[in-house]
Write an enzyme that holds these catalytic residues in place. Structure first.
Site, PDB file in Angstrom:
ATOM      1  N   HIS A 204       0.831  -1.204   0.000  1.00 18.20           N
ATOM      2  CA  HIS A 204       0.000   0.000   0.000  1.00 18.20           C
ATOM      3  C   HIS A 204       0.870   1.260   0.000  1.00 18.20           C
ATOM      4  O   HIS A 204       0.707   2.141  -0.852  1.00 18.20           O
ATOM      5  CB  HIS A 204      -0.917  -0.025   1.232  1.00 18.20           C
ATOM      6  CG  HIS A 204      -1.833   1.153   1.339  1.00 18.20           C
ATOM      7  ND1 HIS A 204      -3.159   1.113   0.959  1.00 18.20           N
ATOM      8  CD2 HIS A 204      -1.614   2.417   1.786  1.00 18.20           C
ATOM      9  CE1 HIS A 204      -3.712   2.289   1.173  1.00 18.20           C
ATOM     10  NE2 HIS A 204      -2.802   3.110   1.669  1.00 18.20           N
ATOM     11  N   GLU A 205       1.784   1.330   0.939  1.00 18.92           N
ATOM     12  CA  GLU A 205       2.601   2.551   1.058  1.00 18.92           C
ATOM     13  C   GLU A 205       3.511   2.723  -0.157  1.00 18.92           C
ATOM     14  O   GLU A 205       3.764   3.842  -0.603  1.00 18.92           O
ATOM     15  CB  GLU A 205       3.422   2.529   2.353  1.00 18.92           C
ATOM     16  CG  GLU A 205       2.575   2.492   3.639  1.00 18.92           C
ATOM     17  CD  GLU A 205       1.552   3.611   3.740  1.00 18.92           C
ATOM     18  OE1 GLU A 205       1.780   4.700   3.171  1.00 18.92           O
ATOM     19  OE2 GLU A 205       0.493   3.383   4.376  1.00 18.92           O
TER      20      GLU A 205
ATOM     21  N   HIS B 294       1.723   4.582  -2.810  1.00 17.91           N
ATOM     22  CA  HIS B 294       1.792   6.038  -2.600  1.00 17.91           C
ATOM     23  C   HIS B 294       3.147   6.584  -3.052  1.00 17.91           C
ATOM     24  O   HIS B 294       3.230   7.606  -3.729  1.00 17.91           O
ATOM     25  CB  HIS B 294       1.600   6.370  -1.116  1.00 17.91           C
ATOM     26  CG  HIS B 294       0.182   6.329  -0.640  1.00 17.91           C
ATOM     27  ND1 HIS B 294      -0.816   7.091  -1.208  1.00 17.91           N
ATOM     28  CD2 HIS B 294      -0.412   5.641   0.378  1.00 17.91           C
ATOM     29  CE1 HIS B 294      -1.966   6.867  -0.562  1.00 17.91           C
ATOM     30  NE2 HIS B 294      -1.750   5.981   0.392  1.00 17.91           N
TER      31      HIS B 294
ATOM     32  N   GLU C  15      -4.852   7.637  -3.093  1.00 12.14           N
ATOM     33  CA  GLU C  15      -5.322   6.370  -2.522  1.00 12.14           C
ATOM     34  C   GLU C  15      -5.565   5.331  -3.623  1.00 12.14           C
ATOM     35  O   GLU C  15      -5.417   4.134  -3.400  1.00 12.14           O
ATOM     36  CB  GLU C  15      -6.601   6.638  -1.712  1.00 12.14           C
ATOM     37  CG  GLU C  15      -6.948   5.579  -0.702  1.00 12.14           C
ATOM     38  CD  GLU C  15      -5.995   5.467   0.474  1.00 12.14           C
ATOM     39  OE1 GLU C  15      -5.125   6.343   0.665  1.00 12.14           O
ATOM     40  OE2 GLU C  15      -6.112   4.473   1.213  1.00 12.14           O
TER      41      GLU C  15
END
Lengths: 502, 502
Positions: B266-267, B270, B296
Site C-alpha cells: 500500500h505505502e 503512494h 489512494e
C-alpha cells in the site's frame, strides 16, 4: 513597552530561531544517518532555505533594537542573571552574524563548496597543488572575515572568537607555547621505553556486540534513552533538538574495537553536557556549551579521563571479557589497560592517542596563526607541516595525503576551530583535578560503577550553566584558575610514567 | 518586470515554501519513527514554528500580487501548460489558506488539541458523552470554515474541496448513492455462501522475515532504495522530501501477516506516485497527487488490484512459502488466494476487507454530510451509526469504542477526508480497466513478475502529471469517464463470485 515585556519579546524571537536551528540540526542528522542518496540534492535546498531564514530572522533590525533597548535594563540586574547573560550572549552572536555582508556570505558559500570538492580529489591523489588555489581563497576569506571585526589585537582573534568566545590569540599562544615543549619531552620519554602491546584491539569483534556493549556501558553511566538515541554514521557527532532529545551517533569497525567503544563514550560526554543544561535555557542561545573547547572537555573526559582509566576498567572489564571471550579471555586487566593507552606517534590526527593528540592540534593551530599573520604562504604549507611534524613527533609524513591534506576543516572554511580540540583536553584535566579534590573517593566510586556523584558535580559546576559564561570565565569560577596546561601535564606524566615505567 | 520574470519570482517563492514543507515532513517523519519520548514537547514547538512560517510566507501579499499579475500572462498560454497549471493550483491553495483569519487558525489549533486528548480517553473508556462537547466544537469549526468560502452549493463542499479539489457534494452523493445498494447486495450474497479459511494468516510469523519479504517484493516491483527507505512506525504513512527521497513506513504484527505485507505494498503505491512525478514539478505545489483520492487509488492498486490478485501470487507465492514453510507449506496457492481475500463484515474500518471497506466509509461520509446539513446532531451520532451499520453490514457494534469513537480523524478536525478513501477504490478500478485494455496481457506479465509495463502506464497517464489536474479532470482524460462506481462493482462482482461461487 516595559523592559520586562521587551525581554519577553526578545525571548519569543529567540525561541523561534532556536526551533529553526533545531530543525536545521534534524536535516543534518537525517542527512548523515538515514537519508537515501537520492535525497542529497533536495537536502541541499532544504538546508540553504532554512539557514537563510534563520540568518535573516536573527539579524533582523527588531532584534538589534531590542538588544539596544534592553541595555539599561540588564545593566542594573545581577550580571550573572539569566536576563543579563542572555542579552550579553545574544549581543555577541548578533554582532558575529550581522557584521557579515550578504556578498561575503555568498562568496564564502561558493568558495567553500568548490574547495570541499577540490579537497576530496586532492587528498585522494596526494595533489596539494590542485588544492592550493582553493585554500588561498579560504585564507583570503578568513582575512576578510577578520576585517569585519577590526580593530583586533591579532587577526586570528575574530576567528578564534567564533569557537572560544572571548579568548585571544595571545592567550592560546601562551598556553600552548608553555605546553608544547613539555609534551614533546613526554613523547620522547615514552618513545625511549619498551612499547606496550595492543594487538588484541585489532582482532575481529562482532559489530553488533560492539554496538550493544557501548549502549550497555553508557546506559549504566547515566545516558537516558528517553531523551536520546544512538544511530550509525560515517563521522560520529552529537546533535540536539532541544532539552529532551540529544542524540549520539557512532561508527563501528570490525577490526578496531576502540573506535565504537571510545567513540560512544566521547559522544555521550557531549550529550550529557547538553542534557545537563538548566531547562530554563532551552530555546535560547544559552542552551549550548560555553565553547567548543569546553564541550570537548566533556567528551574527552568520558572518553579518556574516565573511559581510559584503570578504575573504570576494574568495573567494566569483566563484562567486556564476558562479551568477547575469545578476543579478551587471555588478556589481563593490566594488559588491557596498557593496550588501550598505547602511545605511538602517527600521522593521522583522528587516530592519534591521548598523549600525542595535542601535538597534532598545535601544529595546525600554529600554521593557521602564521597564515593569518602572513608569515607563511599557503604554498609553503606542505614543507612547514613536514618540518614541524618531525620536530614535534619525531616522524615525517610520507606524503601530503597523510599530512596537510588529511583534515576536512580548512576546505570547509573552518579556520580557528582546531585550538578547541586541544583546549578541551586541558580544561578536562583541570576539571578532573577539582572533581577529585571535591570527591576524594572518586576512583573508588568509579571502580564500584557509581557515576552519579561525578555527573552531579559536572551538572552543578559546568552543565547547568550552558553558554552563560565565556570559557575562561567558567573555568576560572569552577577551578580557581584560567585555562592552563599544568593539570593536563600532571595527568599525562602520572598516567604514562606508570604505564611506560619512567 | 516581464511576466516571465514574475513567473520565475513566483517559482522561487514557491520553492522556498516547498523546502519548508519538506522540512515539516521530516519533523513529522522523525516524530513517528525515531524521536525519543523526551523530544515530544520541543517537537511541538518545532512544528508550530515552521508551520507558522510556511503559512505566513504563503499567504504573503507578494504571492497574491504575483498571482494577480500573472493572470493575463497565463490566460494566453496553453491551459495545460506547466505555467498555466501552476498558477491555477497555486491560486486555489492560496485562496484556501489566505481566507482563514488568524483567530480561526488559532481556535482550530486549540479545539483540536483538546479534542484529540479527549478522544483518546473517550475511546479507551467507551465514553461518547465526554467526547460529545469536543466534537460539537469541531463541527462548529467546520461550519465556520465553510462560511469563509461562501457562497457554496452545499456546506460540505468547501471541506471536500480540501482533499478533492473541484469535487462537489452533489457528485459524491450521486456516486455513492449509486454504489451503496450494489455493495450492500454484494455483501449479502457473499455472506450467504460458505466462508473461506484464513486461519493461516493468524499464525506466528517471524517479524524480521515479514519485513524482509516485503522489502524483497517491492524491490522486485520497482521501488528504488536509492530514492527511498522503509522504517517502522505505529501508523504507517508515506512521506516525501522532494523528488529524490520518498520514504515508506510499515508496522509488523507477529500474529497477523497481512499487516506488514499488504501495508508495505500500500505505502509503496503512494511512494511510486510521488516518485513518478515529472522532475520539473519538484519544489512546486504541483509535486503532489491530484487529490487524496487519486493518491489512494495508487496505494490501493498496489495493495489490492495487484497485491491481492491471483497472477501476483502465482508469481510470488512460491517465494513466500519458501520463507514461511511451516506456516504456508501446506497451504495451496488457491487456499492462500481465497484466504487473503476473505470477506467478513466487522466493526473496525482499518481492519476491513476490500469488499466491505467502502461501506465503512460511506457511513462516515453520510454522517458528516448530515452534520453539515444540520439534519443530525452530534449527540445523535452513536444511534445513527448503529442503525446504519446494521443496515449496510448486517451487524451492530457492541459499543461506541467499536463504533463512532474508533477513528482519529474527527478529533483532529478532519471533516471531509473520508470520501477520499472510497474514491480511491473507485478510481483504482477505473484505471485498472484501462490498463488491462491497453496492456491486454497484463495478467500474464504480472504472473511472470514483469511490472515495468504496468508502472510505465501509470507513470505516463497518472504519475507524471502530479497535481496539474483536478481529480475529475484527470480521470476523465485518462479513462474517458468521470469518477463512477461501475468499474469497481464489475471488479468486485467478478472477483468475489469466483472466490465465493455465486
Amino acid at each position: 513597552m516595559q523592559p520586562e515585556e521587551k525581554f519577553q519579546q526578545l525571548k519569543n524571537l529567540l525561541a523561534e530561531i532556536a526551533d529553526l536551528n533545531y530543525t536545521v540540526a534534524l536535516l543534518g542528522w537525517d542527512q548523515q544517518t538515514y537519508m537515501p542518496p537520492g535525497g542529497a540534492e533536495n537536502r541541499g535546498h532544504h538546508l540553504a532555505t532554512l539557514q537563510q531564514i534563520v540568518h535573516t530572522k536573527f539579524v533582523a533590525e527588531e532584534i538589534g533594537k531590542l538588544l539596544e533597548d534592553l541595555q539599561p535594563f540588564v545593566a542594573q540586574l545581577d550580571p550573572d542573571s539569566f536576563e543579563a547573560r542572555l542579552v550579553k550572549v545574544t549581543r555577541h552572536d548578533y554582532d558575529l552574524e550581522s557584521k557579515l555582508p550578504l556578498d561575503f556570505v555568498a562568496d564564502r558559500a561558493m568558495v567553500t563548496t568548490a574547495a570541499y570538492a577540490a579537497w576530496g580529489k586532492a587528498r585522494a591523489g596526494n595533489d596539494f597543488p590542485s588544492f592550493q588555489p582553493h585554500l588561498e581563497k579560504i585564507i583570503d576569506l578568513a582575512h576578510r572575515y577578520a576585517e569585519f571585526f577590526a580593530p583586533y589585537d591579532h587577526p586570528y582573534d575574530p576567528l578564534l572568537d567564533i569557537f572560544e568566545p572571548g579568548m585571544k590569540t595571545k592567550e592560546i599562544k601562551e598556553i600552548f607555547g608553555n605546553l608544547r615543549p613539555q609534551q614533546v619531552e613526554l613523547i620522547r620519554k615514552i618513545s625511549s621505553r619498551p612499547q606496550v602491546d595492543d594487538s588484541f584491539m585489532h582482532l575481529t569483534y562482532d559489530e553488533q556486540k560492539q554496538w550493544d556493549i557501548g549502549v550497555e556501558f553508557v546506559t549504566e553511566m547515566g545516558y537516558d534513552w528517553q531523551h536520546g538515541r544512538q544511530d550509525k554514521t560515517l563521522h560520529p557527532f552529537t546533535t540536539s533538538f532541544g532539552l529532551g532529545d540529544v542524540r549520539i551517533t557512532t561508527r563501528v569497525h570490525p577490526n578496531y574495537m576502540a573506535s565504537a567503544l571510545f567513540g560512544t563514550l566521547h559522544e555521550t560526554g557531549h550529550a550529557m553536557y547538553q542534557l545537563g543544561c538548566d531547562p530554563s535555557l532551552d530555546r535560547t542561545l544559552l542552551f549550548d556549551g560555553a565553547s567548543s573547547g569546553v564541550h570537548e572537555s566533556q567528551s574527552r573526559m568520558w572518553e579518556n579521563l574516565v573511559g581510559r582509566s584503570y578504575p573504570f576498567w576494574q568495573h567494566f572489564y569483566p563484562r567486556l571479557q564476558e562479551v568477547f571471550p575469545s578476543q579478551l579471555g587471555n588478556i589481563s586487566l593490566e594488559a588491557f589497560y596498557k593496550g588501550i593507552n598505547k602511545v605511538q606517534p602517527s600521522f593521522i590526527r583522528v587516530e592519534a592517542d591521548e598523549a600525542t593528540y595535542n601535538l597534532h592540534i598545535m601544529l595546525r593551530m600554529e600554521l593557521e596563526i602564521s597564515l593569518m599573520e602572513g608569515s607563511i604562504a599557503v604554498r609553503d604549507l606542505p614543507e612547514a607541516w613536514h618540518t614541524r611534524f618531525q620536530e614535534y613527533l619525531g616522524i615525517t609524513p610520507p606524503d601530503n595525503t597523510k599530512g596537510v591534506l588529511q583534515d576536512v576543516h580548512w576546505s570547509s572554511g573552518l579556520i580557528g576551530y582546531f585550538p578547541s580540540y586541544a583546549l578541551g583536553n586541558l580544561i578536562g584535566a583541570q576539571l578532573w583535578e577539582c572533581i577529585n579534590r571535591d570527591i576524594p573517593d572518586l576512583s573508588d566510586q568509579i571502580r564500584r560503577g557509581e557515576f552519579a556523584p561525578w555527573l552531579a558535580w559536572l551538572r552543578e559546576n559546568v552543565h547547568r550553566h550552558g553558554k552563560k559564561f565565556e570559557p575562561q570565565e567558567l573555568i576560572l569560577r569552577v577551578t580557581g584558575s584560567k585555562i592552563n596546561p599544568a593539570a593536563y601535564m600532571r595527568y599525562l606524566e602520572q598516567k604514562y610514567s606508570a604505564i611506560y615505567g619512567f
